[in-house]
Structure formats: C-alpha cells, structure tokens
Design a protein around this motif. Structure first.
Motif, mmCIF file in Angstrom:
data_model
loop_
_atom_site.group_PDB
_atom_site.id
_atom_site.type_symbol
_atom_site.label_atom_id
_atom_site.label_comp_id
_atom_site.label_asym_id
_atom_site.label_seq_id
_atom_site.Cartn_x
_atom_site.Cartn_y
_atom_site.Cartn_z
ATOM 1 N N UNK A 83 0.833 -1.206 0.000
ATOM 2 C CA UNK A 83 0.000 0.000 0.000
ATOM 3 C C UNK A 83 0.870 1.260 0.000
ATOM 4 N N UNK A 84 1.904 1.276 0.824
ATOM 5 C CA UNK A 84 2.809 2.436 0.872
ATOM 6 C C UNK A 84 3.513 2.604 -0.473
ATOM 7 N N UNK A 85 3.958 1.501 -1.075
ATOM 8 C CA UNK A 85 4.628 1.568 -2.374
ATOM 9 C C UNK A 85 3.691 2.102 -3.458
ATOM 10 N N UNK A 86 2.433 1.629 -3.456
ATOM 11 C CA UNK A 86 1.459 2.106 -4.453
ATOM 12 C C UNK A 86 1.225 3.611 -4.306
ATOM 13 N N UNK A 87 1.022 4.079 -3.090
ATOM 14 C CA UNK A 87 0.762 5.508 -2.864
ATOM 15 C C UNK A 87 1.980 6.342 -3.241
ATOM 16 N N UNK A 88 3.159 5.877 -2.851
ATOM 17 C CA UNK A 88 4.385 6.605 -3.181
ATOM 18 C C UNK A 88 4.569 6.699 -4.691
ATOM 19 N N UNK A 89 4.358 5.571 -5.402
ATOM 20 C CA UNK A 89 4.537 5.574 -6.851
ATOM 21 C C UNK A 89 3.502 6.470 -7.538
ATOM 22 N N UNK A 90 2.260 6.465 -7.037
ATOM 23 C CA UNK A 90 1.241 7.343 -7.611
ATOM 24 C C UNK A 90 1.614 8.814 -7.428
ATOM 25 N N UNK A 91 2.150 9.183 -6.266
ATOM 26 C CA UNK A 91 2.544 10.578 -6.054
ATOM 27 C C UNK A 91 3.737 10.963 -6.924
ATOM 28 N N UNK A 92 4.678 10.035 -7.127
ATOM 29 C CA UNK A 92 5.835 10.323 -7.983
ATOM 30 C C UNK A 92 5.383 10.535 -9.429
ATOM 31 N N UNK A 93 4.511 9.639 -9.909
ATOM 32 C CA UNK A 93 4.028 9.769 -11.294
ATOM 33 C C UNK A 93 3.164 11.019 -11.433
ATOM 34 N N UNK A 94 2.353 11.313 -10.413
ATOM 35 C CA UNK A 94 1.522 12.521 -10.470
ATOM 36 C C UNK A 94 2.402 13.770 -10.492
ATOM 37 N N UNK A 95 3.512 13.756 -9.776
ATOM 38 C CA UNK A 95 4.418 14.901 -9.793
ATOM 39 C C UNK A 95 5.095 15.061 -11.149
ATOM 40 N N UNK A 96 5.374 13.938 -11.823
ATOM 41 C CA UNK A 96 6.071 14.008 -13.109
ATOM 42 C C UNK A 96 5.124 14.247 -14.280
ATOM 43 N N UNK A 97 3.967 13.586 -14.266
ATOM 44 C CA UNK A 97 3.075 13.659 -15.431
ATOM 45 C C UNK A 97 1.814 14.461 -15.155
ATOM 46 N N UNK A 98 1.495 14.705 -13.912
ATOM 47 C CA UNK A 98 0.296 15.467 -13.578
ATOM 48 C C UNK A 98 -0.824 14.568 -13.063
ATOM 49 N N UNK A 99 -1.689 15.172 -12.287
ATOM 50 C CA UNK A 99 -2.797 14.447 -11.668
ATOM 51 C C UNK A 99 -3.791 13.853 -12.650
ATOM 52 N N UNK A 100 -4.199 14.622 -13.690
ATOM 53 C CA UNK A 100 -5.153 14.043 -14.647
ATOM 54 C C UNK A 100 -4.613 12.796 -15.361
#
Length: 183
Positions: free
Chosen positions: A31-48
């Motif tokens: 769960x921590x890995x999934x959330x961390x990876x989602x925040x990293x990708x959101x920071x790089x590619x954007x939330x949408x």
C-alpha cells in the motif's frame, strides 16, 4: 486468587505460520509503495494523467474478467455436454486474477496484472502453483483438508485406475496362504 488450573512455564503458544505473520506487513508495504509511486508519477506527469491511468486499469480489468469468465463458462458447458472435465481452468483463473489486479487502483498492481495476461508468464505461474499445491497436499496430515483433496483426486470420473493402497478387512488365518488358492 488462583483458578486451580495448573500453570507451567513450558506451556507455549502455538506457532503462527509465516504467512499469517508477514501478510499484514507485506500488505502495508504494498500500500505504501502504491501511494508513493502514484505521487511520484503525479508529480512528473500530472494528476489528470494518473487519474486516466487508474480509470484505464479499471476498464481493462473489467474487460479481462468478463472475457475470462465467459471463456471459463464456455469450457464448463462443453465439458458438461461431453461428460468430461473442464479444460483450461488454470489459464482462465490466472486471467481473472490479472483482471482483478488491474481493477485494484495502483500502478504496481496494474503491472502485475498485465504480466499475468502474458501467456508464457501464465504457464510459468501455473506450473509453479501446481507444484507448490502438490507438495503441500503430499505433506498434509491424515484427516486434514489436504487429505480430503487427495482423496477426491484419487477417484477420477473418467474411470482411469489410480495407483493406491488397498486395505482388506478379511485377514488370513495363521499359516494360511494368502490369497487363498482355489482349484
């Protein structure tokens, strides 16, 4: 106040299996890995973009589960009509597991789900799981659930002879030749 029950320092609690011990820790780490990876990708590619990736995973997972379920149902219908056993159940089960992993929100679970949709990976996972289940069933104690599965596996509906042990209730008399010779 005493209860009258004997207490002894040698009485130990039963050991917990490694799966029961480490499964909650593994789930929390995932769960921590999934959330961390989602925040990293959101920071790089954007939330949408992350939102669209998650929606695409849910849609793809739904399609895969529906298709695998339909195929499993067709195999079951054919087997019932022909009087045999269903074929291809392992592949359909792994496809459903892959679809379920695609449905779970997260990029790591999506990658694992996509991997389970690749036929060579399905074959390898199926062989490994079958071998692990077979080893586990062979180690099971008499009267356990694994022993029940072994008993079911011994009685095949197609009439094939399965090697096993025959236990006879009638015993030879002392000094009598077994089996009795009849002429």
């Amino acid at each position: 106040m005493t209860t009258g029950a004997p207490t002894s320092p040698t009485t130990a609690r039963p050991r917990r299996s490694p799966l029961r011990r480490y499964l909650p820790l593994g789930a929390a780490a995932w769960l921590v890995l999934e959330i961390w990876l989602l925040t990293v990708v959101a920071g790089a590619a954007g939330g949408p973009t992350v939102f669209l990736l998650l929606v695409a995973g849910v849609v793809a997972g739904s399609v895969v589960i529906k298709r695998a379920g339909r195929r499993a149902f067709q195999n079951l219908n054919e087997a019932v009509q022909q009087g045999g056993s269903p074929r291809g159940g392992g592949g359909n089960g792994l496809m459903m597991l892959g679809g379920l992993l695609l449905l779970v929100p997260g990029l790591v679970s999506d990658a694992a789900g996509l991997l389970l949709l690749v036929p060579p990976v399905q074959k390898a996972v199926s062989r490994y799981a079958e071998g692990a289940l077979d080893r586990r069933l062979r180690r099971s104690a008499p009267g356990s659930l694994g022993d029940a599965f072994q008993q079911v596996r011994m009685h095949r509906p197609d009439g094939k002879v399965v090697p096993g042990e025959v236990i006879r209730e009638d015993r030879p008399e002392p000094g009598e030749q077994w089996p009795p010779l009849t002429r």
